[in-house]
Enzyme design. Sequence first.
Site, mmCIF file in Angstrom:
data_model
loop_
_atom_site.group_PDB
_atom_site.id
_atom_site.type_symbol
_atom_site.label_atom_id
_atom_site.label_comp_id
_atom_site.label_asym_id
_atom_site.label_seq_id
_atom_site.Cartn_x
_atom_site.Cartn_y
_atom_site.Cartn_z
ATOM 1 N N ALA A 65 0.870 -1.177 0.000
ATOM 2 C CA ALA A 65 0.000 0.000 0.000
ATOM 3 C C ALA A 65 0.907 1.226 0.000
ATOM 4 O O ALA A 65 2.075 1.144 0.390
ATOM 5 C CB ALA A 65 -0.875 -0.020 1.242
ATOM 6 N N GLY A 109 0.782 -5.018 0.973
ATOM 7 C CA GLY A 109 -0.440 -5.078 0.173
ATOM 8 C C GLY A 109 -0.212 -5.713 -1.194
ATOM 9 O O GLY A 109 -1.150 -6.248 -1.791
ATOM 10 N N GLU A 112 -0.580 -9.278 -0.551
ATOM 11 C CA GLU A 112 -2.008 -9.506 -0.267
ATOM 12 C C GLU A 112 -2.843 -9.441 -1.546
ATOM 13 O O GLU A 112 -3.768 -10.237 -1.742
ATOM 14 C CB GLU A 112 -2.496 -8.469 0.770
ATOM 15 N N GLU A 132 4.986 -5.159 7.068
ATOM 16 C CA GLU A 132 4.280 -4.081 7.771
ATOM 17 C C GLU A 132 4.807 -3.857 9.183
ATOM 18 O O GLU A 132 4.839 -2.736 9.679
ATOM 19 C CB GLU A 132 2.770 -4.386 7.826
HETATM 20 C C1 LIG Z 1 -1.913 -3.012 2.831
HETATM 21 C C2 LIG Z 1 -1.327 -3.083 4.189
HETATM 22 C C3 LIG Z 1 -2.333 -2.666 5.212
HETATM 23 O O1 LIG Z 1 -1.039 -4.414 4.490
HETATM 24 C C4 LIG Z 1 -0.155 -2.178 4.406
HETATM 25 C C5 LIG Z 1 1.041 -2.157 3.495
HETATM 26 O O2 LIG Z 1 1.122 -2.652 2.398
HETATM 27 S S1 LIG Z 1 2.317 -1.266 4.156
HETATM 28 C C6 LIG Z 1 3.553 -1.315 2.924
HETATM 29 C C7 LIG Z 1 4.369 -2.541 3.000
HETATM 30 N N1 LIG Z 1 5.494 -2.420 2.097
HETATM 31 C C8 LIG Z 1 6.700 -2.038 2.487
HETATM 32 O O3 LIG Z 1 6.956 -1.743 3.640
HETATM 33 C C9 LIG Z 1 7.776 -1.980 1.411
HETATM 34 C C10 LIG Z 1 8.258 -0.551 1.222
HETATM 35 N N2 LIG Z 1 9.314 -0.479 0.215
HETATM 36 C C11 LIG Z 1 10.572 -0.886 0.412
HETATM 37 O O4 LIG Z 1 10.930 -1.412 1.447
HETATM 38 C C12 LIG Z 1 11.552 -0.661 -0.690
HETATM 39 O O5 LIG Z 1 11.034 0.332 -1.537
HETATM 40 C C13 LIG Z 1 11.855 -1.918 -1.529
HETATM 41 C C14 LIG Z 1 12.658 -2.925 -0.669
HETATM 42 C C15 LIG Z 1 10.597 -2.578 -2.049
HETATM 43 C C16 LIG Z 1 12.740 -1.527 -2.759
HETATM 44 O O6 LIG Z 1 13.870 -0.802 -2.338
HETATM 45 P P1 LIG Z 1 14.718 0.037 -3.426
HETATM 46 O O7 LIG Z 1 14.978 -0.808 -4.614
HETATM 47 O O8 LIG Z 1 15.860 0.596 -2.665
HETATM 48 O O9 LIG Z 1 13.722 1.185 -3.919
HETATM 49 P P2 LIG Z 1 13.265 2.498 -3.120
HETATM 50 O O10 LIG Z 1 14.219 3.607 -3.419
HETATM 51 O O11 LIG Z 1 13.010 2.183 -1.691
HETATM 52 O O12 LIG Z 1 11.843 2.777 -3.786
HETATM 53 C C17 LIG Z 1 11.717 3.419 -5.061
HETATM 54 C C18 LIG Z 1 10.587 4.432 -4.943
HETATM 55 O O13 LIG Z 1 9.388 3.745 -4.643
HETATM 56 C C19 LIG Z 1 8.806 4.291 -3.455
HETATM 57 N N3 LIG Z 1 8.099 3.226 -2.717
HETATM 58 C C20 LIG Z 1 8.470 1.956 -2.549
HETATM 59 N N4 LIG Z 1 7.565 1.292 -1.837
HETATM 60 C C21 LIG Z 1 6.600 2.177 -1.530
HETATM 61 C C22 LIG Z 1 5.378 2.099 -0.802
HETATM 62 N N5 LIG Z 1 4.941 0.924 -0.255
HETATM 63 N N6 LIG Z 1 4.632 3.197 -0.664
HETATM 64 C C23 LIG Z 1 5.012 4.380 -1.223
HETATM 65 N N7 LIG Z 1 6.160 4.515 -1.936
HETATM 66 C C24 LIG Z 1 6.924 3.427 -2.092
HETATM 67 C C25 LIG Z 1 10.011 4.810 -2.665
HETATM 68 O O14 LIG Z 1 9.605 5.746 -1.717
HETATM 69 C C26 LIG Z 1 10.838 5.403 -3.778
HETATM 70 O O15 LIG Z 1 10.286 6.649 -4.195
HETATM 71 P P3 LIG Z 1 11.063 8.027 -3.901
HETATM 72 O O16 LIG Z 1 11.079 8.158 -2.421
HETATM 73 O O17 LIG Z 1 12.421 7.854 -4.486
HETATM 74 O O18 LIG Z 1 10.226 9.064 -4.574
#
Ligand SMILES: CC(C)(O)CC(=O)SCCNC(=O)CCNC(=O)[C@H](O)C(C)(C)COP(=O)(O)OP(=O)(O)OC[C@H]1O[C@@H](n2cnc3c(N)ncnc32)[C@H](O)[C@@H]1OP(=O)(O)O
Length: 258
Positions: A65, A109, A112, A132
């Site tokens: 998400a 998500g 999911e 999460e």
């Molecule tokens: C639905 C529920 C209730 O279950 C809740 C959820 O889903 S909570 C979200 C769970 N997901 C995460 O915690 C994963 C978050 N992302 C990461 O950990 C990393 O992005 C990665 C390991 C997947 C990839 O890392 P990397 O290759 O180093 O890329 P990044 O520079 O981190 O990401 C690129 C760009 O994408 C944006 N990004 C990534 N994931 C999300 C996200 N879940 N939400 C919003 N944005 C996301 C990240 O911020 C980067 O953007 P910029 O900041 O560079 O503009």
Amino acid sequence: MAYEHILVETHDNVGVITLNRPKALNALCTDLVREVGSALNDMEANNEIGAIVLTGSEKAFAAGADIKEMADKSYMDVYLEDFITNGWEVITTCRKPIIAAVAGYALGGGCEFAMMCDFILAADNAKFGQPEITIGTIPGAGGTQRLPRYVGKSKAMEMVLTGRIMDAEEAERAGLVSRIVPLEELKDEAIKTAAKIADLSRPIVFTAKESVNRAYETTLAEGLRFERRTFHATFATEDQKEGMQAFAEKRSPKFNHR
Ligand SMILES: CC(C)(O)CC(=O)SCCNC(=O)CCNC(=O)[C@H](O)C(C)(C)COP(=O)(O)OP(=O)(O)OC[C@H]1O[C@@H](n2cnc3c(N)ncnc32)[C@H](O)[C@@H]1OP(=O)(O)O
């Protein structure tokens, strides 16, 4: 209809929805989820389409998400808008089979979303996880309920409590994905698999899907009774007659979806 965050195509009788927010690794913002719901509703209503593929990019099916969108929400915001249920579960109410074709990250998500589909084909670079807990929350779109049903309590609990990410091979061994294909073949293989399903009898496919899903919602005895009744009901279709006659006559069946 024009979409901002997804691409929609059809390949003969297969509908394909590609999540397309590359800069955010297909993070599932509200508008993207709404667009997926709308495309699925269109495909469900389109008699030409018999099966659907939901996919993302080579780097990410979806990284969860949209954390930035939800970070500042209050309890009352998420409660009143029924956050995460609202809009997401259209995947689970679609009667046509949906194959998740997952490459790269399917986290939170994203995992999911994939688990809401009927089965998951994974590219060899796929990574699954429920991280999460590492951002101060828990899975809220079915992860704590569906993951244990796919992979068992021990592995699901470890993943949910630590946020550990599983690679494609572990996901296949654990039963989360039906099979692994090379990354470059993922989309074609998913479309080919969906096309095979779409060529079969539509009412029988719906019945089979409904019956398997019943296994997750009821007792064994009740599920077996449900299966017996739906199996009997297939004998009321033209397609059962055609399928069995075609077998006896050593020819391919021609299903009319009746
Ligand atoms: C639905 C529920 C209730 O279950 C809740 C959820 O889903 S909570 C979200 C769970 N997901 C995460 O915690 C994963 C978050 N992302 C990461 O950990 C990393 O992005 C990665 C390991 C997947 C990839 O890392 P990397 O290759 O180093 O890329 P990044 O520079 O981190 O990401 C690129 C760009 O994408 C944006 N990004 C990534 N994931 C999300 C996200 N879940 N939400 C919003 N944005 C996301 C990240 O911020 C980067 O953007 P910029 O900041 O560079 O503009």
